[in-house]
Design a protein around this motif. Structure first.
Motif, PDB file in Angstrom:
ATOM      1  N   ARG A  38      50.483  44.629  37.248  1.00 39.96           N
ATOM      2  CA  ARG A  38      49.310  43.793  37.510  1.00 39.96           C
ATOM      3  C   ARG A  38      49.471  43.056  38.840  1.00 39.96           C
ATOM      4  NH1 ARG A  38      49.477  41.257  33.207  1.00 39.96           N
ATOM      5  NH2 ARG A  38      50.582  39.379  33.886  1.00 39.96           N
ATOM      6  N   ARG A  86      33.166  45.632  44.578  1.00 37.00           N
ATOM      7  CA  ARG A  86      34.124  45.960  43.517  1.00 37.00           C
ATOM      8  C   ARG A  86      34.374  47.464  43.441  1.00 37.00           C
ATOM      9  NH1 ARG A  86      31.387  41.457  41.887  1.00 37.00           N
ATOM     10  NH2 ARG A  86      32.548  39.828  40.729  1.00 37.00           N
ATOM     11  N   ALA A 127      37.906  49.690  43.833  1.00 36.24           N
ATOM     12  CA  ALA A 127      38.364  50.615  42.788  1.00 36.24           C
ATOM     13  C   ALA A 127      38.607  52.010  43.347  1.00 36.24           C
ATOM     14  CB  ALA A 127      37.342  50.657  41.651  1.00 36.24           C
ATOM     15  N   SER A 152      40.782  51.354  37.887  1.00 38.93           N
ATOM     16  CA  SER A 152      39.584  51.370  37.049  1.00 38.93           C
ATOM     17  C   SER A 152      38.677  50.198  37.407  1.00 38.93           C
ATOM     18  CB  SER A 152      39.969  51.288  35.573  1.00 38.93           C
ATOM     19  OG  SER A 152      40.484  49.997  35.270  1.00 38.93           O
ATOM     20  N   LYS A 153      37.388  50.346  37.093  1.00 36.91           N
ATOM     21  CA  LYS A 153      36.438  49.262  37.358  1.00 36.91           C
ATOM     22  C   LYS A 153      36.821  48.004  36.593  1.00 36.91           C
ATOM     23  CE  LYS A 153      32.524  52.386  38.172  1.00 36.91           C
ATOM     24  NZ  LYS A 153      31.172  52.798  37.706  1.00 36.91           N
ATOM     25  N   ASN A 154      37.321  48.173  35.373  1.00 43.05           N
ATOM     26  CA  ASN A 154      37.699  47.015  34.572  1.00 43.05           C
ATOM     27  C   ASN A 154      38.884  46.274  35.195  1.00 43.05           C
ATOM     28  OD1 ASN A 154      37.593  45.395  32.046  1.00 43.05           O
ATOM     29  ND2 ASN A 154      39.623  46.296  31.713  1.00 43.05           N
ATOM     30  N   THR A 155      39.879  47.031  35.686  1.00 41.49           N
ATOM     31  CA  THR A 155      41.035  46.407  36.332  1.00 41.49           C
ATOM     32  C   THR A 155      40.604  45.612  37.559  1.00 41.49           C
ATOM     33  OG1 THR A 155      42.561  48.119  35.563  1.00 41.49           O
ATOM     34  CG2 THR A 155      43.224  46.862  37.498  1.00 41.49           C
ATOM     35  N   SER A 194      37.640  44.352  38.157  1.00 33.63           N
ATOM     36  CA  SER A 194      36.859  43.184  37.735  1.00 33.63           C
ATOM     37  C   SER A 194      37.772  42.039  37.322  1.00 33.63           C
ATOM     38  CB  SER A 194      35.933  43.556  36.570  1.00 33.63           C
ATOM     39  OG  SER A 194      34.910  44.420  37.017  1.00 33.63           O
ATOM     40  N   LEU A 195      38.868  42.354  36.615  1.00 32.31           N
ATOM     41  CA  LEU A 195      39.814  41.313  36.214  1.00 32.31           C
ATOM     42  C   LEU A 195      40.480  40.679  37.427  1.00 32.31           C
ATOM     43  CD1 LEU A 195      41.502  43.061  33.147  1.00 32.31           C
ATOM     44  CD2 LEU A 195      39.904  41.141  33.085  1.00 32.31           C
ATOM     45  N   ASP A 237      37.846  38.528  39.287  1.00 32.79           N
ATOM     46  CA  ASP A 237      37.585  37.277  38.550  1.00 32.79           C
ATOM     47  C   ASP A 237      38.719  36.272  38.765  1.00 32.79           C
ATOM     48  OD1 ASP A 237      35.249  38.342  37.629  1.00 32.79           O
ATOM     49  OD2 ASP A 237      36.011  38.859  35.632  1.00 32.79           O
TER      50      ASP A 237
END
Length: 380
Positions: free
Chosen positions: A9, A28, A32, A38-41, A43-44, A47
């Motif tokens: 991370r 974003r 990616a 990934s899009k989720n990674t 986004s985290l 944020d």
């Protein structure tokens, strides 16, 4: 020490931060795709950076009626800062930069570099003062004209300062709340020039600096290649004239003994004609003294001989020559002419020779070294 998912991370966060520093504004999805995340990674990560004030949303881009609008992101450059210092014989140059290497503060201070302990205490006092004004500083980079192990921050030898076997990083780290990065001053200056060329072309660069001495650095994929004993790129001690003057290293005809600023000054003093430039050694386009131009042509020839060897050996995309003679046409044209005559034809034609003159370049590069180290992948 972080391990497993925690380490991964943090590595992803630093890769994203590096991407944002280079591109300044992005989306974003672009992060990616560029980093293979990934899009989720992403986004985290975004944020988290927004909560910490490192990035911000600056607008929305419509998708022409198809899909959701994209939110544009921008790095907040002053969220992180860096200090860079150049140690010289009687003075030090310093800069404070933001995360995008923009200079926020700069100056010079007196240093008693002949007394290493006093000099280091002067540096510590300066750093504490700057840290009080800029608490966002990540670290401190220090460029020293010396043989330096950059991993340990250990100075083995500096003929300019008279330092031998000094654990500079260890001493500074004991007195300061952030860590120091110690590197050779020419290598530091070379790092600062990466912004001169397009990012996609920066995979192979040879940097040459003419000052009180002559030094060089090989940059491969945005990193300084130092070699097994930290002397890679030492172009100043290539012999380019068999019957030349004896250099401080003991050889005859080293490049440094022929074209450094002290060497040029000595040749001027020996010239029968008085040569006077108001801003010497900084040359203007309108300076046309015939005797001086001849000195520049000959100096350019010596540098061209050395540059041809660098082209043949390393095949760089760029050779950047950082000197106070960058505006002297007799010098710059002689470099290119001689290099073209002596280098292999195809690599010479593929190499761009760029002449520049920079100020505070070693201090700026030392500050950038801190940022690049911060972004580098952690090793378990």
């Amino acid at each position: 020490m972080l391990k497993g998912t925690g380490l991964l991370r943090q590595q992803n966060e630093k890769r994203a931060l590096s991407f944002l520093r280079i591109h300044r504004t992005t989306f974003r999805l672009e992060i990616a795709e560029a980093l293979g995340l990934s899009k989720n990674t992403v986004s985290l990560i975004v944020d988290k950076f927004m909560r910490e004030g490192m990035i911000k949303e600056i607008g929305i881009e419509e998708q022409g009626g198809v899909g959701r609008p994209r939110v544009q992101l921008s790095l907040v450059p002053e969220a992180y800062k860096s200090i860079g210092i150049l140690v010289q014989d009687t003075q030090g140059q310093y800069v404070v930069t933001d995360y995008c290497a923009n200079v926020l503060e700069k100056g010079t201070i007196f240093l008693n570099s002949q007394n290493v302990n006093e000099c280091l205490m002067q540096l510590i006092k300066l750093c504490k003062s700057l840290l009080n004004k800029h608490p966002e500083v990540l670290g401190i980079g220090v460029g020293i004209p010396a043989l330096v192990d950059p991993d340990q921050g250990f100075v083995y030898d500096s003929s300019h300062l008279g330092w031998k076997k000094i654990a500079v990083k260890e001493i500074l780290d004991q007195h300061l709340p952030v860590q120091a990065r110690i590197l050779n001053s020419v290598n530091a200056a070379a790092l600062g020039q990466l912004q001169v060329i397009p990012e996609e072309d920066s995979s192979s660069v040879f940097y040459i600096r003419i000052d009180e001495g002559v030094g060089g650095a090989l940059i491969i994929r945005n990193e300084i290649y130092t070699g097994s004993s930290w002397t890679a790129g030492e172009i100043g001690h290539l012999s380019v004239k068999n019957d030349g003057p004896i250099c401080s290293c003991g050889q005859r005809g080293c490049l440094e003994s022929l074209i450094s600023i002290p060497a040029i000054k000595e040749r001027i003093a020996q010239n029968d004609q008085a040569i006077q430039f108001a801003n010497w050694p900084h040359i203007n386009e309108n300076d046309h003294d015939p005797a001086m131009e001849e000195i520049f042509r000959e100096s350019g020839k010596y540098l061209g001989i050395a540059a041809a060897q660098m082209i043949n050996l390393f095949n760089p995309k760029y050779i950047i020559i950082d000197s106070p003679f960058s505006r002297a046409e007799a010098f710059t044209s002689s470099v290119s002419k001689t290099a073209g005559e002596r280098a292999l034809k195809v690599p010479f034609e593929q190499t761009s020779i760029i002449h520049i003159q920079t100020h505070f370049s070693s201090a700026k590069g030392a500050a950038l070294a801190v940022i690049l180290h911060f972004e580098s992948d952690l090793r378990g």
